[in-house]
Design a protein around this motif. Structure first.
Motif, mmCIF file in Angstrom:
data_model
loop_
_atom_site.group_PDB
_atom_site.id
_atom_site.type_symbol
_atom_site.label_atom_id
_atom_site.label_comp_id
_atom_site.label_asym_id
_atom_site.label_seq_id
_atom_site.Cartn_x
_atom_site.Cartn_y
_atom_site.Cartn_z
ATOM 1 N N GLY A 1 -11.982 15.654 2.819
ATOM 2 C CA GLY A 1 -12.803 14.811 3.680
ATOM 3 C C GLY A 1 -12.349 13.360 3.658
ATOM 4 N N ALA A 2 -11.970 12.893 2.480
ATOM 5 C CA ALA A 2 -11.526 11.504 2.363
ATOM 6 C C ALA A 2 -10.232 11.278 3.141
ATOM 7 N N LEU A 3 -9.298 12.208 3.025
ATOM 8 C CA LEU A 3 -8.022 12.034 3.726
ATOM 9 C C LEU A 3 -8.216 12.132 5.237
ATOM 10 N N ARG A 4 -9.011 13.117 5.659
ATOM 11 C CA ARG A 4 -9.171 13.296 7.117
ATOM 12 C C ARG A 4 -9.913 12.110 7.727
ATOM 13 N N SER A 5 -10.883 11.590 7.026
ATOM 14 C CA SER A 5 -11.623 10.472 7.610
ATOM 15 C C SER A 5 -10.915 9.138 7.370
ATOM 16 N N ILE A 6 -10.584 8.834 6.120
ATOM 17 C CA ILE A 6 -10.072 7.501 5.804
ATOM 18 C C ILE A 6 -8.619 7.326 6.232
ATOM 19 N N ALA A 7 -7.793 8.371 6.026
ATOM 20 C CA ALA A 7 -6.388 8.222 6.400
ATOM 21 C C ALA A 7 -6.190 8.414 7.903
ATOM 22 N N PHE A 8 -6.911 9.399 8.473
ATOM 23 C CA PHE A 8 -6.627 9.767 9.863
ATOM 24 C C PHE A 8 -7.757 9.440 10.831
ATOM 25 N N ASP A 9 -8.839 8.906 10.320
ATOM 26 C CA ASP A 9 -9.971 8.498 11.164
ATOM 27 C C ASP A 9 -10.523 9.657 11.986
ATOM 28 N N ARG A 10 -10.583 10.811 11.350
ATOM 29 C CA ARG A 10 -11.187 11.984 11.995
ATOM 30 C C ARG A 10 -12.604 12.151 11.471
ATOM 31 N N PRO A 11 -13.525 12.660 12.277
ATOM 32 C CA PRO A 11 -14.920 12.824 11.836
ATOM 33 C C PRO A 11 -15.068 13.966 10.840
ATOM 34 N N SER B 1 -13.658 6.602 9.519
ATOM 35 C CA SER B 1 -13.132 5.998 8.295
ATOM 36 C C SER B 1 -14.127 4.995 7.716
ATOM 37 N N GLN B 2 -14.656 4.160 8.591
ATOM 38 C CA GLN B 2 -15.631 3.162 8.122
ATOM 39 C C GLN B 2 -16.892 3.843 7.601
ATOM 40 N N TRP B 3 -17.272 4.921 8.261
ATOM 41 C CA TRP B 3 -18.487 5.631 7.869
ATOM 42 C C TRP B 3 -18.357 6.203 6.457
ATOM 43 N N SER B 4 -17.252 6.887 6.196
ATOM 44 C CA SER B 4 -17.059 7.467 4.860
ATOM 45 C C SER B 4 -17.069 6.384 3.787
ATOM 46 N N GLN B 5 -16.349 5.322 4.058
ATOM 47 C CA GLN B 5 -16.261 4.255 3.058
ATOM 48 C C GLN B 5 -17.580 3.519 2.899
ATOM 49 N N ALA B 6 -18.323 3.405 4.006
ATOM 50 C CA ALA B 6 -19.607 2.703 3.936
ATOM 51 C C ALA B 6 -20.603 3.470 3.067
ATOM 52 N N LEU B 7 -20.628 4.783 3.218
ATOM 53 C CA LEU B 7 -21.530 5.595 2.396
ATOM 54 C C LEU B 7 -21.231 5.399 0.918
ATOM 55 N N MET B 8 -19.941 5.431 0.587
ATOM 56 C CA MET B 8 -19.570 5.305 -0.828
ATOM 57 C C MET B 8 -19.793 3.886 -1.332
ATOM 58 N N GLU B 9 -19.508 2.925 -0.473
ATOM 59 C CA GLU B 9 -19.711 1.522 -0.866
ATOM 60 C C GLU B 9 -21.190 1.245 -1.131
ATOM 61 N N LEU B 10 -22.045 1.802 -0.292
ATOM 62 C CA LEU B 10 -23.480 1.616 -0.510
ATOM 63 C C LEU B 10 -23.896 2.206 -1.856
ATOM 64 N N GLY B 11 -23.400 3.406 -2.139
ATOM 65 C CA GLY B 11 -23.743 4.049 -3.403
ATOM 66 C C GLY B 11 -23.225 3.278 -4.609
ATOM 67 N N ALA B 12 -22.061 2.667 -4.457
ATOM 68 C CA ALA B 12 -21.443 1.979 -5.592
ATOM 69 C C ALA B 12 -22.048 0.607 -5.843
ATOM 70 N N THR B 13 -22.523 -0.053 -4.791
ATOM 71 C CA THR B 13 -22.934 -1.449 -4.958
ATOM 72 C C THR B 13 -24.429 -1.696 -4.752
ATOM 73 N N VAL B 14 -25.131 -0.802 -4.052
ATOM 74 C CA VAL B 14 -26.559 -1.012 -3.767
ATOM 75 C C VAL B 14 -27.398 0.168 -4.246
ATOM 76 N N CYS B 15 -27.071 1.329 -3.753
ATOM 77 C CA CYS B 15 -27.838 2.542 -4.064
ATOM 78 C C CYS B 15 -27.306 3.143 -5.357
ATOM 79 N N LYS B 16 -27.404 2.351 -6.432
ATOM 80 C CA LYS B 16 -26.762 2.694 -7.691
ATOM 81 C C LYS B 16 -27.590 3.695 -8.486
ATOM 82 N N PRO B 17 -26.970 4.416 -9.381
ATOM 83 C CA PRO B 17 -27.734 5.343 -10.216
ATOM 84 C C PRO B 17 -28.699 4.565 -11.116
ATOM 85 N N GLY B 18 -29.853 5.099 -11.323
ATOM 86 C CA GLY B 18 -30.785 4.460 -12.237
ATOM 87 C C GLY B 18 -31.569 3.335 -11.603
#
Length: 369
Positions: free
Chosen positions: A128-138, A187-204
């Motif tokens: 999923g990461a390669l198809r979205s981030i590398a190739f910008d496929r949904p 590509s932006q969507w995949s990265q945005a989801l992960m970025e939100l989890g890493a910086t805002v929607c953090k565990p705990g």
DNA sequence: AATCCGGGGCA
DNA sequence: TGCCCAGGATT
């Protein structure tokens, strides 16, 4: 626009503004100009935080700038360049993947999901990461961050395995609508989801007050974001008792350390470190090391303890040191080598982190205990 | 479904 | 100390 699509629009707008700079990240929407860099970064990022990857990624790209250079290198070179990152199987996988891309795909990373999944080290997330981030496929993608974010958006309940399955369904559902903003910028969507989890929607401790999609989050509305997902069941950490033997000799006027190469499978596969004698107790480990030293005619000095913690193991290592006048150059048939002490201390190219720590303990002044 | 595989950062 | 991290392969 529906509430779900409004949430997508808000997240994408936030990401365009708030995204962190990363050496492998292409800041503009659209396909990545260098799929190889995406593959390298994704393998390095598996179970590894962004901050820990930045320097190793830069070094790796200088040494292996493309599929051809990596495929042409011996696998040992790849493993040694991975030193310090952990999960060294990934280095072998990446090397094997590069050879496969060169031999079967003409040196160009395929875009097809099945072809990508056939590459070593590439599982459902990485496809999923390669198809979205590398190739910008949904293409949907679920990692630890996305699973947590989606579970909170939907206030999903259940154990870890069921939440993962739910997250995959939810992630794919986000991309289903033809007019979904996520489909317009995969590509932006995949990265945005992960970025939100890493910086805002953090565990705990999620920062719901600062969340760009607070309005679209069911867990936030219920005030239960911090309790989703539930704590994971974890295997206990078991103690491993060991003795390390650090043999130092002067070579070319500089101290060198005797290192042994680890087998190709198992922990620290293919890396170098001082001989490690594992046993059921510290005493038994010391006995094994001393038996080895007696055979070699070495006089051992205790140099303290090193505790090295892995995911499911805690190594309690007694460090023993010995100085020899002349290194036995003739044992080179074995997978051993003499490495300059300064080089090991610097970064220890090809040396496990445990190996570096053991050498440090043995050679730093006054560390005996 | 469990287990294995590193290392580090942070509360 | 415990927890988790841009997971995947193996059994």
């Amino acid at each position: 626009m529906s509430a779900d699509l409004e949430r997508q629009r808000a997240l994408l707008a936030w990401f365009a503004e708030a995204q962190r700079t990363m050496p492998w990240r292409h800041p503009r929407p659209g396909p990545h100009p260098r799929p190889y860099a995406v593959l390298v970064s994704e393998l390095m990022l598996q179970q590894t935080r962004v901050d820990a990857v930045i320097e190793p990624f830069a070094r790796w790209m200088r040494r292996f700038p493309d599929f051809a250079s990596l495929a042409a290198a011996p696998v040992d070179a790849a493993v040694e360049a991975w030193a310090g990152l952990g999960y060294y199987r990934r280095a072998r996988a990446l090397h094997a993947a590069a050879r496969r891309v060169v031999e079967e795909h003409g040196g160009v990373l395929p875009q097809d999901a099945d072809a990508l999944a056939a590459l070593p080290g590439v599982g459902p997330y990485t496809v999923g990461a390669l198809r979205s981030i590398a190739f910008d496929r949904p293409a949907a993608l679920v990692d630890g961050n996305v699973a947590r974010v989606l579970a909170r958006w939907h206030a999903s309940e259940g154990d870890e395995a069921s939440l993962r399955k739910r997250a995959w369904r939810d992630a794919e559902a986000e991309l289903a609508a033809e007019d979904a903003p996520a489909r317009g910028a995969p590509s932006q969507w995949s990265q945005a989801l992960m970025e939100l989890g890493a910086t805002v929607c953090k565990p705990g401790e999620p920062d719901c007050a600062g969340c760009p999609v607070h309005a679209g989050c069911r867990a936030a509305a219920l005030g239960v974001a911090a309790t989703i997902p539930p704590p994971r069941k974890r295997a206990p950490v078991r103690d491993v008792f060991a003795a390390a033997l650090v043999i130092v000799a002067q070579r070319d006027g500089r101290p060198h350390v005797w290192l042994r190469k680890q087998p190709e499978h198992g922990r620290w596969a293919g890396l170098w470190q001082p001989p490690l004698f594992e046993a059921q107790s510290t005493e038994a480990a010391l006995s094994a090391a001393q038996a080895f030293a007696a055979d070699a005619g070495l006089h051992l000095v205790a140099r303290g303890e090193v505790e090295h913690v892995l995911t499911h193991r805690r190594y309690r290592v007694s460090v023993l040191a010995a100085t020899v006048e002349l290194p036995p150059r003739s044992v080179d048939a074995e997978p051993t080598r003499w490495s300059p002490l300064a080089e090991i201390r610097g970064r220890g190219d090809g040396v496990s982190r445990l190996g570096v720590r053991v050498v440090d303990a043995a050679t730093s002044s006054g560390s005996s205990s």
